[in-house]
Design a protein around this motif. Structure first.
Motif, short mmCIF file in Angstrom:
data_model
loop_
_atom_site.label_atom_id
_atom_site.label_comp_id
_atom_site.label_asym_id
_atom_site.label_seq_id
_atom_site.Cartn_x
_atom_site.Cartn_y
_atom_site.Cartn_z
N THR A 93 53.07 -25.97 4.74
CA THR A 93 54.13 -26.94 4.46
C THR A 93 54.10 -27.36 2.99
O THR A 93 55.12 -27.82 2.47
N GLN B 132 50.34 -26.04 9.26
CA GLN B 132 50.24 -27.28 8.51
C GLN B 132 49.99 -27.00 7.02
O GLN B 132 50.58 -27.64 6.15
N SER C 23 59.05 -20.01 3.47
CA SER C 23 59.14 -21.14 4.41
C SER C 23 60.19 -20.88 5.50
O SER C 23 60.56 -21.79 6.23
#
Length: 240
Positions: A14, A11, A119
């Protein structure tokens, strides 16, 4: 049981600005945990963002969690194929090896650091793997993620068998420094014997270059060695 209110690393990363700003801190703190775990002869075997809890955002403080697949290997050997496929070392399924080492955790850390920096996970079709579904455990049912094979991860196994070079495009595009790329590349060495031990990785130049928190790294290492010696752990012996 301790309640960690800030969620997990999946989380946290992100937010790309937070992920990039905290990349070195995240990596150092995971390695601090691995130095201790591996010094005790324990391999985690399922490192991934979902198993890294964020205890504090400011300052950033994380904790390794979920030791359900961990194993102490001092009086036995690591034989069972366990782990989340997208973060699992290729030797688990691509080689004839019957015994595994702490290098499994180092590979998983390499995938994780690559993901923090870009990412993206290297080698993998992002749509093909869901880190929240099944784990490698010998036979995989139809309801779980398929284990890594040459068919569903040709890039990974092409790299493992030396047919393609380590893919750096995503790291370069994300603006990763040459030191960061070299660091990740080392963690993701195809041969597990070529991957650094946790303490060696912790000493890497990328983690302390131009970083005030690490200007006294030698002092920190001496302090850690002293603390572990009280527990009967010879850190230098374990890592050499």
């Amino acid at each position: 049981m301790e309640y960690v209110e800030c969620g997990d690393l999946s989380q946290y990363i992100t937010d790309r600005k937070k992920a990039l700003a905290g990349a070195k801190t995240i990596t150092r703190q995971i390695l601090e945990g691995l130095v201790i775990l591996h010094g005790e002869g324990i391999c985690h075997r399922d490192l991934k963002p979902q198993n890294i809890l964020v205890a504090s955002r400011i300052p950033l403080h994380i904790k390794i969690a979920d030791f359900g697949t961990s194993k102490r290997a001092e009086n036995t050997v690591l034989r069972t194929m366990l782990g989340t496929p997208a973060y699992s070392a290729p030797e688990l399924t691509a080689s004839s090896m019957s015994q595994f080492t702490n290098a499994l955790d180092i590979w998983s850390l390499g995938i994780l650091v690559h993901e923090v920096l870009t990412s993206k996970r290297p080698f993998f079709d992002q749509a093909a793997y869901d880190e929240d579904s099944g784990k490698i455990s010998g036979v995989v049912s139809s309801s779980t993620t398929k284990p890594l094979t040459q068919a569903n991860s040709p890039l990974l196994f092409g790299y493992y068998y030396g047919n393609i070079e380590f893919p750096v495009d995503d790291l370069v595009t994300s603006g990763a420094s040459p030191e960061a790329i070299c660091f990740v590349r080392g963690l993701l060495a195809a041969n597990p014997e070529d991957r650094p031990a946790a303490l060696e990785a912790f000493k890497d130049v990328w983690l302390h270059i131009d970083h005030p928190e690490c200007t006294r790294m030698d002092d920190w290492l001496k302090s850690l060695e002293s603390e572990l010696s009280v527990l009967g752990i010879d850190l230098k012996l374990k890592e050499d």
